[in-house]
Design an enzyme around this catalytic site. Structure first.
Site, PDB file in Angstrom:
ATOM      1  N   GLU A  38      63.884  51.518  30.933  1.00 20.59           N
ATOM      2  CA  GLU A  38      63.104  52.335  31.873  1.00 20.59           C
ATOM      3  C   GLU A  38      63.846  53.663  32.046  1.00 20.59           C
ATOM      4  O   GLU A  38      65.003  53.677  32.447  1.00 20.59           O
ATOM      5  CB  GLU A  38      62.937  51.619  33.216  1.00 20.59           C
ATOM      6  CG  GLU A  38      62.339  52.472  34.327  1.00 20.59           C
ATOM      7  CD  GLU A  38      61.007  53.124  33.956  1.00 20.59           C
ATOM      8  OE1 GLU A  38      60.049  52.405  33.655  1.00 20.59           O
ATOM      9  OE2 GLU A  38      60.929  54.388  33.964  1.00 20.59           O
ATOM     10  N   HIS A 446      36.139  29.772  59.824  1.00 20.70           N
ATOM     11  CA  HIS A 446      35.281  30.530  60.737  1.00 20.70           C
ATOM     12  C   HIS A 446      36.081  30.915  61.973  1.00 20.70           C
ATOM     13  O   HIS A 446      36.796  30.070  62.508  1.00 20.70           O
ATOM     14  CB  HIS A 446      34.081  29.684  61.162  1.00 20.70           C
ATOM     15  CG  HIS A 446      33.220  30.377  62.164  1.00 20.70           C
ATOM     16  ND1 HIS A 446      32.335  31.370  61.792  1.00 20.70           N
ATOM     17  CD2 HIS A 446      33.141  30.267  63.513  1.00 20.70           C
ATOM     18  CE1 HIS A 446      31.732  31.819  62.884  1.00 20.70           C
ATOM     19  NE2 HIS A 446      32.203  31.168  63.940  1.00 20.70           N
TER      20      HIS A 446
END
Ligand code: NAI
Length: 465
Positions: A38, A446
């Site tokens: 990198e 719910h």
């Protein structure tokens, strides 16, 4: 970098973004010796100048919005202010933390990380050579994950604007420590809309200039329109079907319906798409084929050269971190001789604006183009009690598209709060091809906004079998 006496590895990975670091991690965990190169920071565009920084900014905007607009919820604040430099400092902190996390994870997986630009220099006896800082590294497997960069429009004023800092890409805009007075956004796709939404929330005058006649690219047209209308209520201006001709010191010039217009701009964001980074890698030294600057791969992420794979934005297919993650896993599985392949049919896409727009699978037009007879349920989020409990003015709309004959879900499009989190359930229903009868038996907690999925299933298929 951990000390190493050998430059021979099982796998070389080029690039430390989501595609590269996850490939290295998975391969390291599987027992392969891996070296990852990198040249910049681990985490790539996603972590350093894309997904994560933009989400920290957008979350600050959400907190600010709650502070300013709490009245309908019984909350009043007198003096909510947004401190942009504090927002940027927090963003930098979040990024640093996550980049460090990637480094730690790679270390734990036994990956050798070399912080340098690497170049492919040859391939002999089935082993690829990559050179960095004068050292040659060899491996039978190479994964190219070098990502993408912002497209820079070759228009008058753009190069000068980029040099002076008035024209910005995704990289620079995420570091702005002051709020632009007037922001013109060229390109109404994902980056353009997320940044338009953020800067409008924090006080900029914002104009989005888009070439197409709609925003949000491949999104469902109806929901994209509803999102645009919501943005317009927030004060964002749109110029659609517009062709930008120049960037001037105080405006962006564009033509629309044959007429020339100027969008006033103290700053300009260029968000007209990204292109794969393939030049300067030495691909030609081993004969890796490219196509319009990207590396084409098959469904196992293999390039045309044996042992050489490409994953993530460099393949130019789906420029999304989560696509890169999955491609990384497929490439590593293939290296390990495990059967795996890419399937993009349920790929989720998300715009983290307020309201959020998220979708997975096909639109109605795409389904029709594939000759599928569809059954669609379209209903407001107000069917979900929690949405009503929490929302005063933001829109919410769900559209679920089913294959009429096979009785399976093939597309889901959501506009509203939590859409980014709910879409994963729809993605699962699509990718597993679960029959409607079984979907109906699934219990949703719910009250949740996700119950909209269950409601839509029953709306589309009220009859029992
Ligand atoms: P994009 O491809 O999403 O949108 C670019 C837009 O610019 C399109 O609507 C296109 O029609 C328009 N355009 C192109 N040339 C133009 C011109 N000359 N004048 C006016 N409009 C023009 O590209 P964007 O927004 O730059 O994002 C790049 C990539 O990054 C995308 O592939 C996206 O998926 C990814 N990304 C994903 C995010 C997410 O998942 N939430 C966030 C940010 C980026």
């Amino acid at each position: 970098m951990p000390e190493t006496t050998t430059t021979n590895f099982d796998l070389i990975v080029l690039g430390g973004g989501p595609g590269g670091y996850l490939a290295a991690e998975r391969a390291g965990q599987a027992g392969l010796s891996v070296v990852l190169f990198e040249k910049n920071k681990l985490g790539g565009v996603c972590l350093n100048e894309g997904c994560i920084p933009s989400k920290t900014l957008l979350h600050s905007a959400k907190v600010f919005d709650h502070a300013r607009n709490g009245k309908p919820y019984g909350v009043t604040t007198n003096d909510a202010k947004l401190d942009q430099s504090a927002v940027i400092k927090r963003k930098d902190r979040v990024v640093r933390r996550l980049v460090a996390g990637v480094g730690q994870t790679l270390k734990t997986a036994g990956v050798t990380v070399v912080n340098a630009a690497a170049r492919i220099t040859g391939r002999h006896n089935g082993r690829v050579t990559v050179t960095a800082d004068g050292i040659a590294y060899q491996a039978p497997n190479l994964i190219i994950a070098t990502g993408s960069e912002a497209v820079r429009l070759p228009l008058p004023g753009v190069a000068e604007g980029l040099a002076s800092g008035r024209v910005l890409t995704n990289r620079e805009i995420l570091d702005l420590s002051t709020i632009p007075e007037r922001l013109a956004v060229i390109g109404g796709g994902v980056i353009g809309l997320e940044m338009a939404a953020y800067f409008r929330s924090v006080g900029s005058e914002v104009t989005v200039i888009e070439m197409l006649d709609h925003i949000a690219g491949a999104a469902d047209p109806e929901l994209a329109l509803a999102l645009k209308q919501s943005f317009e209520r927030d004060g964002i201006r749109f110029a659609l079907g517009a062709r930008v001709t120049a960037v001037e010191p105080d405006a962006v010039v564009y033509t629309q319906d044959g007429e020339t217009h100027r969008a006033p701009a103290t700053h300009v964001l260029l968000s007209v798409g990204r292109r794969a980074v393939t030049s300067g890698l030495g691909l030609e030294t081993i004969g890796v084929a490219t196509e319009r600057g990207r590396i084409p791969v098959d469904d196992r992420c293999r390039t045309n050269v044996a042992g050489v794979y490409a994953v993530g934005d460099v393949t130019g297919e789906w420029m999304l971190a989560h696509a890169a993650y999955r491609e990384a896993e497929v490439a590593v599985a293939t290296i390990l001789g495990r059967p795996d392949r890419m399937d993009y049919d349920a790929m989720p896409s998300v715009l983290y604006t307020q309201p959020e727009l998220a979708w997975a699978g096909l639109t109605e037009n795409e389904a029709r183009a594939r000759g599928i007879t569809t059954r669609t349920a379209s209903l407001p989020f107000a069917y979900a009690g929690r949405f009503v409990a929490e929302t005063e003015r933001s829109p919410g709309q769900a559209k679920l598209i089913f294959d009429e004959r096979r009785r399976t879900l093939i597309g889901c499009h959501l506009l509203g709060s939590y859409a980014s989190e709910i879409i994963i359930s729809a993605g699962l229903l699509i990718s597993t091809g679960l029959p409607v009868e079984q979907m109906k038996r699934q219990i949703f907690p719910h009250p949740t906004v996700a119950e909209i999925i269950r409601e839509a299933i029953w709306h589309a298929w009220p009859e029992s079998r």
